[in-house]
Enzyme design. Structure first.
Site, PDB file in Angstrom:
ATOM      1  N   SER A  89       0.844  -1.187   0.000  1.00  0.00           N
ATOM      2  CA  SER A  89       0.000   0.000   0.000  1.00  0.00           C
ATOM      3  C   SER A  89       0.880   1.237   0.000  1.00  0.00           C
ATOM      4  CB  SER A  89      -0.915   0.011   1.223  1.00  0.00           C
ATOM      5  OG  SER A  89      -1.737   1.155   1.229  1.00  0.00           O
ATOM      6  N   HIS A 103      -2.013   7.306  -4.835  1.00  0.00           N
ATOM      7  CA  HIS A 103      -2.244   6.136  -3.986  1.00  0.00           C
ATOM      8  C   HIS A 103      -2.205   4.889  -4.855  1.00  0.00           C
ATOM      9  CE1 HIS A 103      -5.450   3.129  -2.978  1.00  0.00           C
ATOM     10  NE2 HIS A 103      -4.737   3.044  -1.878  1.00  0.00           N
ATOM     11  N   ASN A 105      -2.558   0.415  -4.265  1.00  0.00           N
ATOM     12  CA  ASN A 105      -2.687  -0.736  -3.390  1.00  0.00           C
ATOM     13  C   ASN A 105      -2.811  -1.970  -4.258  1.00  0.00           C
ATOM     14  OD1 ASN A 105      -4.828  -2.742  -2.030  1.00  0.00           O
ATOM     15  ND2 ASN A 105      -3.593  -1.789  -0.435  1.00  0.00           N
ATOM     16  N   GLY A 256      -4.734  -4.413  13.221  1.00  0.00           N
ATOM     17  CA  GLY A 256      -3.505  -4.060  12.521  1.00  0.00           C
ATOM     18  C   GLY A 256      -2.728  -2.985  13.262  1.00  0.00           C
ATOM     19  N   ARG A 257      -1.564  -2.673  12.734  1.00  0.00           N
ATOM     20  CA  ARG A 257      -0.703  -1.671  13.360  1.00  0.00           C
ATOM     21  C   ARG A 257      -1.220  -0.278  13.017  1.00  0.00           C
ATOM     22  NH1 ARG A 257       3.950   1.274  12.213  1.00  0.00           N
ATOM     23  NH2 ARG A 257       5.293   1.619  14.030  1.00  0.00           N
TER      24      ARG A 257
END
Length: 299
Positions: A89, A103, A105, A256-257
């Site tokens: 990403s 962007h 992904n 998630g982080r």
């Protein structure tokens, strides 16, 4: 081709993109942080800041697995407990208001041999929409899509128009791009290997496409008014990512982080109350382009 192979190749493309972006910026370097996810897996967060071009950007890789939360099971309409997800990403916020946000992904998700898919895409968010640059961007994406399936570009372009739409503002996030989800051989004329190759080709198109747009604009002069408009457009970007973005929601709901998930947010943004650009200005012209269904290849 198994999930470990896909993850290894995605790590490779992260490496290649980071090296190329450092060369493009010419000043800043990526800082890497390795992280592990409670529940299984982890990733490599790479952030670049205060460069000659990039004010803040991230190129993240993750490969996570574990028990699928109930909310995600309901959203995906599945009963399986365990999942695997990997991907790259990218979000880049440039310092110059005339260089666009971009962007990308590319990702792979698997529950079992029967339930798995690829997703991803690239979209462009100019602070100031330049028609010729939007046309260039869409032509590059169409070129990648057409190598694999002539139906991909029109289908994925329409998907991006629908997806990158800020409903409460009544405007698109930018000039769109291509976006696809749950892509499988049953939905295309491609094998699993072919779909992965398409995913990888899209990743390889990222840097040369963006470099052209950067080099057209990186040395343009700008005013304080241009910066304030940039902050307002970044504010719209924040609104979309926190309210609508599926990847952000998935990351938060699968533990998630947080720093990696919110890497997409800009370092500075603005929300002026009821701002209306002057009629006939470049800002007003930009707003006219932020709508769904623009045929950029016909411009």
């Amino acid at each position: 081709m198994n999930k470990e192979y896909i993850a290894d190749r995605y790590k490779q493309i992260q490496d290649e993109i980071c090296r190329a972006l450092e060369q493009l910026d010419g000043k800043a370097s990526f800082v890497e942080e390795l992280w592990a996810r409670d529940g299984g897996g982890g990733g490599r967060t790479r952030v670049i800041q205060n460069g000659d071009v990039i004010e803040k950007g991230g190129v993240n890789f993750s490969a996570v697995h574990g028990v699928l939360p109930e909310a995600i099971k309901r959203a995906f309409q599945v009963d399986d407990e365990n999942f695997f997800a990997t991907g790259v990403s990218i979000v880049l916020h440039p310092s110059n208001p005339f260089v666009p946000i971009i962007h990308m992904n590319i990702r792979y998700f698997e529950l079992n041999d029967q339930i798995r898919w690829f997703g991803g895409g690239i979209d462009l968010t100019p602070h100031y929409v330049e028609k010729d640059e939007a046309v260039y961007f869409h032509r590059q994406l169409k070129g990648v899509c057409d190598r694999f399936d002539l139906s991909f570009y029109p289908e994925f372009k329409a998907f991006a128009d629908r997806y990158f739409y800020i409903k409460h503002r009544g405007e698109t996030r930018g000039v769109g791009g291509v976006f696809y989800d749950r892509l499988t051989p049953e939905k295309t004329a491609l094998s699993w290997e072919g779909i992965f190759d398409f995913s990888y080709a899209l990743g390889n198109a990222f840097v040369p496409t963006y470099a052209e747009l950067v080099n057209r604009n990186r040395h343009r002069d700008f005013s304080e008014a241009n910066k304030q408009w940039q902050y307002l457009r970044r504010g719209r970007y924040v609104e979309f990512n926190l309210v609508y973005d599926a990847g952000t929601k998935f990351g938060l709901e699968t533990n998630g982080r947080i720093e990696s998930i919110l890497m997409s947010l800009p370092p500075h943004a603005g929300w002026a109350y009821d701002f209306k650009p002057e009629s006939g200005s470049a800002e007003a012209e930009t707003l006219l382009w932020l709508r769904q269904g623009v045929d950029w290849l016909a411009q």
